[in-house]
Scaffold this motif. Structure first.
Motif, PDB file in Angstrom:
ATOM      1  N   PHE A 196       0.832  -1.203   0.000  1.00  8.00           N
ATOM      2  CA  PHE A 196       0.000   0.000   0.000  1.00  8.00           C
ATOM      3  C   PHE A 196       0.869   1.256   0.000  1.00  8.00           C
ATOM      4  N   LYS A 197       1.954   1.227   0.772  1.00 11.18           N
ATOM      5  CA  LYS A 197       2.864   2.371   0.779  1.00 11.18           C
ATOM      6  C   LYS A 197       3.514   2.568  -0.588  1.00 11.18           C
ATOM      7  N   ARG A 198       3.867   1.460  -1.218  1.00 14.29           N
ATOM      8  CA  ARG A 198       4.511   1.573  -2.525  1.00 14.29           C
ATOM      9  C   ARG A 198       3.542   2.092  -3.582  1.00 14.29           C
ATOM     10  N   GLU A 199       2.309   1.617  -3.545  1.00 13.45           N
ATOM     11  CA  GLU A 199       1.340   2.031  -4.546  1.00 13.45           C
ATOM     12  C   GLU A 199       0.699   3.379  -4.239  1.00 13.45           C
ATOM     13  N   ASP A 200       0.772   3.821  -2.988  1.00 15.76           N
ATOM     14  CA  ASP A 200       0.168   5.106  -2.606  1.00 15.76           C
ATOM     15  C   ASP A 200       1.173   5.903  -1.770  1.00 15.76           C
ATOM     16  N   PRO A 201       2.234   6.388  -2.384  1.00 16.23           N
ATOM     17  CA  PRO A 201       3.286   7.069  -1.601  1.00 16.23           C
ATOM     18  C   PRO A 201       2.841   8.391  -1.002  1.00 16.23           C
ATOM     19  N   TYR A 202       1.850   9.064  -1.578  1.00 14.82           N
ATOM     20  CA  TYR A 202       1.424  10.374  -1.082  1.00 14.82           C
ATOM     21  C   TYR A 202       0.167  10.312  -0.208  1.00 14.82           C
ATOM     22  N   GLY A 203      -0.389   9.165  -0.034  1.00 12.88           N
ATOM     23  CA  GLY A 203      -1.510   9.005   0.891  1.00 12.88           C
ATOM     24  C   GLY A 203      -2.862   9.398   0.351  1.00 12.88           C
ATOM     25  N   PHE A 204      -2.978   9.600  -0.970  1.00 12.17           N
ATOM     26  CA  PHE A 204      -4.282   9.974  -1.519  1.00 12.17           C
ATOM     27  C   PHE A 204      -5.292   8.831  -1.357  1.00 12.17           C
ATOM     28  N   GLY A 205      -4.844   7.626  -1.641  1.00 13.32           N
ATOM     29  CA  GLY A 205      -5.743   6.480  -1.499  1.00 13.32           C
ATOM     30  C   GLY A 205      -6.196   6.288  -0.066  1.00 13.32           C
ATOM     31  N   MET A 211     -12.175   8.761   4.308  1.00 20.09           N
ATOM     32  CA  MET A 211     -13.402   9.544   4.144  1.00 20.09           C
ATOM     33  C   MET A 211     -14.562   8.658   3.706  1.00 20.09           C
ATOM     34  N   GLY A 212     -14.274   7.676   2.860  1.00 18.65           N
ATOM     35  CA  GLY A 212     -15.330   6.762   2.443  1.00 18.65           C
ATOM     36  C   GLY A 212     -15.893   5.977   3.610  1.00 18.65           C
ATOM     37  N   ILE A 213     -15.018   5.519   4.511  1.00 21.85           N
ATOM     38  CA  ILE A 213     -15.479   4.771   5.683  1.00 21.85           C
ATOM     39  C   ILE A 213     -16.334   5.658   6.572  1.00 21.85           C
ATOM     40  N   VAL A 214     -15.902   6.919   6.790  1.00 21.71           N
ATOM     41  CA  VAL A 214     -16.663   7.839   7.646  1.00 21.71           C
ATOM     42  C   VAL A 214     -18.041   8.104   7.058  1.00 21.71           C
TER      43      VAL A 214
END
Length: 345
Positions: A196-205, A211-214
């Protein structure tokens, strides 16, 4: 005696040839890079073309004395061995790294000079032309392995992808997949967090997921409270309908009927215990109770007796007096008759 020794030596040499040939066949060309720009460096910090050898067996074998060449003219069977050796570069001895154990790899640098080290070979590698590269045994007579390398982009390599190296199946690897010194077929164990860190380095995902969970939780709460409110509204409506609809009297009537039936059962049981005595009385009481219930004389409310007036005329004093009494006529008073006493004799 000398003839016998020579015979034994000749037999030993001829017997060792198949064994040596089998050991030589365990060494394979494993990976080649002709256009090294930013990839592997030698001990001097230089980026040179390189070739990787691999020992595909489980035994240890020293590759010193073997030859590497990129000159196709050595394929001429009529060429003498000394002439062929001139067109080749020998892997020098004196370095422990040439002693390859089972499934070990060794990188040799091309376009270099042997005086720079044991791993540096005087083998020409032209980056602008397809390159044929071959590995020969220590006699420079037997071709062990060869491959034609196409023109590669910077830092690309041509690698044998068979894990055991026995099948000549090659592929071009990109710069981020080059594997000098190790197996070309590697299994990388990566955790879900690292992936997950490799595929989403900037934390957008991660932000979108959070936000989707909330919002999903809020939507679930809204749906729950909406359904609960709808249920409560219908419950209040049902209560109002029950208050205006004659459900409660019907319920009370059923309860009264059950009570009368229970009491009737008790009366009948008592009558049976008395062996039929006063059975008519019990039957009259039951009939009167049923009659009153059918005439709706009493209210269905438990514990309350409703008396309805009924004009019978029983309290009409004049009517009763004229009905039950005869008229009294006036009489004269006479002296009371004195009883006679019998004579005593």
């Amino acid at each position: 005696m000398n003839k016998f020794g020579l015979l034994i030596g000749a037999l030993a040499v001829f017997t060792a040839q198949p064994v040596l040939a089998q050991m030589d066949a365990s060494i394979k060309l494993n990976e080649v890079m002709t256009n090294n720009s930013t990839s592997l460096q030698d001990e001097y910090g230089q980026h040179k073309a390189w070739v990787e050898l691999a020992n595909i067996s489980h035994s240890t074998y020293n590759i010193r004395g073997m030859y590497i060449t990129t000159d196709r003219s050595v394929l001429d069977r009529n060429m003498s061995v000394p002439e062929r050796v001139k067109r080749m570069s020998i892997i020098p001895s004196g370095d422990e790294r040439t002693n390859l154990s089972g499934h070990q790899h060794l990188v040799l640098f091309l376009n270099s000079q042997p005086n720079l080290g044991t791993l540096h070979l005087r083998v020409n590698a032209d980056v602008t032309q397809p390159l044929w590269i071959a590995l020969y045994n220590g006699n420079a007579t037997q071709l062990i392995d060869s491959i034609t390398v196409p023109v590669l982009a910077q830092d690309q390599s041509l690698a044998r992808i068979a894990s055991n190296g026995t099948v000549a199946d090659w592929e071009v690897k990109s710069a981020d997949r080059v594997t000098p010194g190790i197996s070309n077929v590697t299994t990388v164990s990566e955790s879900k967090v690292e992936k997950f860190k490799r595929e989403d380095p900037y934390g957008f995902g991660m932000s979108i997921m959070a936000m989707g969970i909330v919002f999903a939780c809020l939507a679930l709460l809204w749906l729950t409270f909406s359904l609960f409110g709808m249920f409560m509204r219908h419950l209040e409506t049902a209560k109002k309908v029950a208050q205006h609809h004659p459900i409660k009297p019907i319920t009370k009537t059923v309860e009264m009927t059950m009570e009368v039936g229970h009491k009737t059962g008790i009366i009948l049981q008592d009558g049976l215990k008395t062996k039929g005595i006063d059975r008519e009385v019990y039957m009259a009481v039951i009939g009167m109770a049923l009659k009153q219930y059918e005439d709706d004389v009493h209210d269905v409310e438990s514990g309350i007796i409703t008396i309805k007036p009924h004009e019978t005329g029983w309290d009409d004093e004049y009517a009763q007096m004229t009905h039950f009494h005869e008229p009294v006529l006036p009489t004269t008073h006479t002296a009371p008759k004195i009883p006679t006493v019998p004579e005593m004799r």
